[in-house]
Each structure stands twice: as C-alpha cells, then as structure tokens.
Design a protein around this motif. Structure first.
Motif, PDB file in Angstrom:
ATOM      1  N   ASN A   1       1.480  -7.527 -12.681  1.00 30.01           N
ATOM      2  CA  ASN A   1       2.711  -7.141 -12.866  1.00 30.01           C
ATOM      3  C   ASN A   1       3.560  -7.568 -11.538  1.00 30.01           C
ATOM      4  O   ASN A   1       4.621  -6.938 -11.146  1.00 30.01           O
ATOM      5  N   GLY A   2       3.214  -8.566 -10.890  1.00 31.49           N
ATOM      6  CA  GLY A   2       3.631  -8.764  -9.499  1.00 31.49           C
ATOM      7  C   GLY A   2       5.254  -9.350  -9.691  1.00 31.49           C
ATOM      8  O   GLY A   2       5.919  -8.894  -8.713  1.00 31.49           O
ATOM      9  N   TRP A   3       5.335 -10.174 -10.701  1.00 30.95           N
ATOM     10  CA  TRP A   3       6.853 -10.500 -10.802  1.00 30.95           C
ATOM     11  C   TRP A   3       7.875  -9.394 -11.065  1.00 30.95           C
ATOM     12  O   TRP A   3       8.747  -9.238 -10.678  1.00 30.95           O
ATOM     13  N   HIS A   4       7.128  -8.530 -11.587  1.00 31.76           N
ATOM     14  CA  HIS A   4       8.271  -7.447 -12.188  1.00 31.76           C
ATOM     15  C   HIS A   4       8.339  -6.451 -10.987  1.00 31.76           C
ATOM     16  O   HIS A   4       9.460  -6.079 -10.947  1.00 31.76           O
ATOM     17  N   VAL A   5       7.479  -6.262 -10.074  1.00 31.27           N
ATOM     18  CA  VAL A   5       7.593  -5.530  -9.172  1.00 31.27           C
ATOM     19  C   VAL A   5       8.452  -6.001  -8.197  1.00 31.27           C
ATOM     20  O   VAL A   5       9.293  -5.571  -7.503  1.00 31.27           O
ATOM     21  N   ALA A   6       8.493  -7.283  -7.876  1.00 30.68           N
ATOM     22  CA  ALA A   6       9.149  -8.189  -7.068  1.00 30.68           C
ATOM     23  C   ALA A   6      10.576  -8.237  -7.551  1.00 30.68           C
ATOM     24  O   ALA A   6      11.463  -7.839  -6.577  1.00 30.68           O
ATOM     25  N   ALA A   7      10.782  -8.091  -8.865  1.00 28.11           N
ATOM     26  CA  ALA A   7      12.254  -8.133  -9.276  1.00 28.11           C
ATOM     27  C   ALA A   7      12.910  -6.812  -8.958  1.00 28.11           C
ATOM     28  O   ALA A   7      13.961  -6.522  -8.611  1.00 28.11           O
TER      29      ALA A   7
ATOM     30  N   SER B   1       5.347  -8.067  -2.690  1.00 36.62           N
ATOM     31  CA  SER B   1       5.182  -7.499  -4.173  1.00 36.62           C
ATOM     32  C   SER B   1       3.931  -8.259  -4.822  1.00 36.62           C
ATOM     33  O   SER B   1       3.311  -7.716  -5.484  1.00 36.62           O
ATOM     34  N   LEU B   2       4.167  -9.611  -4.757  1.00 38.51           N
ATOM     35  CA  LEU B   2       2.956 -10.530  -5.573  1.00 38.51           C
ATOM     36  C   LEU B   2       1.811 -10.404  -4.798  1.00 38.51           C
ATOM     37  O   LEU B   2       0.720 -10.345  -5.689  1.00 38.51           O
ATOM     38  N   SER B   3       1.627 -10.229  -3.543  1.00 43.63           N
ATOM     39  CA  SER B   3       0.193  -9.999  -2.945  1.00 43.63           C
ATOM     40  C   SER B   3      -0.403  -8.714  -3.035  1.00 43.63           C
ATOM     41  O   SER B   3      -1.577  -8.664  -3.518  1.00 43.63           O
ATOM     42  N   MET B   4       0.371  -7.604  -3.624  1.00 42.13           N
ATOM     43  CA  MET B   4      -0.110  -6.287  -3.659  1.00 42.13           C
ATOM     44  C   MET B   4      -0.368  -6.081  -5.266  1.00 42.13           C
ATOM     45  O   MET B   4      -0.881  -5.014  -5.416  1.00 42.13           O
ATOM     46  N   ASN B   5       0.282  -6.964  -5.903  1.00 39.37           N
ATOM     47  CA  ASN B   5       0.126  -6.497  -7.356  1.00 39.37           C
ATOM     48  C   ASN B   5      -0.316  -7.732  -8.149  1.00 39.37           C
ATOM     49  O   ASN B   5      -0.158  -7.369  -9.625  1.00 39.37           O
ATOM     50  N   THR B   6      -0.749  -8.698  -7.707  1.00 40.41           N
ATOM     51  CA  THR B   6      -1.282  -9.757  -8.585  1.00 40.41           C
ATOM     52  C   THR B   6      -2.408  -9.388  -9.518  1.00 40.41           C
ATOM     53  O   THR B   6      -2.579  -9.853 -10.484  1.00 40.41           O
TER      54      THR B   6
END
Length: 218
Positions: A46-52, A37-42
């Motif tokens: 909003n990487g952390w939001h997607v990861a959560a 999630s972090l690598s694809m949305n950095t």
C-alpha cells in the motif's frame, strides 16, 4: 467568503526573490515523503496509498501557511512579515505543485500495475485537477490584467473555497466516521479553524481601519 480568501495584492512571482527556494523546498519535501512512504510500505503493498495520504497532509500545511502569511503581514506589520506576506502567490503555486504530486500518487497504482480506481477516486481526481488549473491560472499576474480584479478574485475564492471544504470535510469525516483513531485529523480541523479566525480578524480590522483612514483624509 471574505474570511476564506481576502487576498489584497495582485498576484506576483519572485517579489522577494524567494519564489524558487519556496518551490524547491516544497517539491523536495513532497518527493522525500513519497520516497519514504514507498520504502516503508512496499512490503505491505500500500505504498502509493500511504504516499498519497502523507502528501495530502503536507499539502494542507502548505495551504495553511499560504492562507496565513498575507493576513499576518497586516495584523503584525513588520519588514519580515510584509516580505513573507508578498510570497502568498509563491506558496499557492507550491501548494498546487504538491497537490499535483498527491494526485499522481493516487493514479500511480492504476498506471503502473493496472489496479482499478474507484469511481469516487476518479471523480475527486478529475475535479481537483480542474480546480488546480483554476488556481494556477489565478496565480499568474497576466490573469488579473486580462480578466480584471473582480474576475480574478472570483477565481481565487472558488479555488481556495474548494480546498477549504475538501480539507475540512475530510477531517470531520475521519473524526466522526468509522475510521481508526488518528490525531492528525483533529489537528487539521483545529488548524483550519484557527487560520479562518486569523483571516476573519484581518477582515474585521481592515473594515475598522477604513472609516478612520477616510476620516483622516477628509
């Protein structure tokens, strides 16, 4: 409430020797989800939001499996289902770990970059962390010995009922609210209803079996 959580066995760890593997696989799964999630949305920020969000979805799957294995071991008795059913406590522990990872993803933007958390996010994180502590306490074998069966089952039911409501209400909110279409939430609601029906069937069959067993003993 019986259908929501009708756990029968004393909590135990490692009854089948798979506890370590269950925890390892779930932690690895959650870690891979966060990394992806972090690598694809950095770039989008909003990487952390997607990861959560993705870890929350993964936690729902772990929760559903944990709620299914024990009733299925009674509805479909076999050596395999009984062995898997005894790992309910391990799966609930794995669910707690994955949920903790999800909470860490929610708090990460605030801790790492100083982004303020909304009051709703703070309240949800605090309450969920408290319920996770209750869940972890009820998963330990010493809890039942110390508190007794009724108090242990109360802890189990409070914790599981909370997550049932959170997952179900989140799914309903995204289905009827002003959100972008996402088939996951329809699936999540159907999954929760399906698991609840299985647990209800288990409670019904158990209720039907007891008088017959009592009659045979008499």
């Amino acid at each position: 409430m019986v259908a929501i959580d009708n756990a029968q066995d004393i909590p135990a760890r490692g009854q089948t020797g798979f506890t370590g593997y269950v925890l390892l696989l779930t932690v690895l799964g959650a870690g891979l989800i966060v990394a992806a999630s972090l690598s694809m949305n950095t770039a989008a920020g909003n990487g952390w939001h997607v990861a959560a969000e993705m870890v929350s979805r993964f936690s729902l799957l772990v929760f559903a499996v944990a709620m299914l294995v024990e009733p299925l071991s009674r509805l479909i008795p076999s050596q395999v289902t009984r062995m898997v059913g005894r790992e309910r406590g391990s799966l609930m522990l794995a669910f707690a770990v994955v949920s903790a990872v999800g909470l860490a993803c929610v708090a990460a933007p605030t801790e790492l970059s100083g982004q303020p958390m909304t009051l709703e996010a703070v309240a949800y994180s605090a309450l969920t962390a408290l319920i996770l502590l209750v869940l972890l306490a009820s998963a330990h074998p010493a809890t039942m010995r110390f508190l007794g069966g009724p108090a242990w089952r109360t802890l189990q039911r409070v914790a599981t009922a909370y997550f049932w409501l959170v997952f179900f209400l989140t799914g309903i909110e995204h289905l009827i609210g002003p959100h972008l279409p996402d088939r996951w939430y329809g699936f999540s609601v159907l999954l929760l209803v399906g698991v609840l029906l299985v647990r209800f069937a288990d409670a019904l069959v158990e209720h039907w079996r007891r008088p017959r067993l009592a009659g045979k003993v008499a």
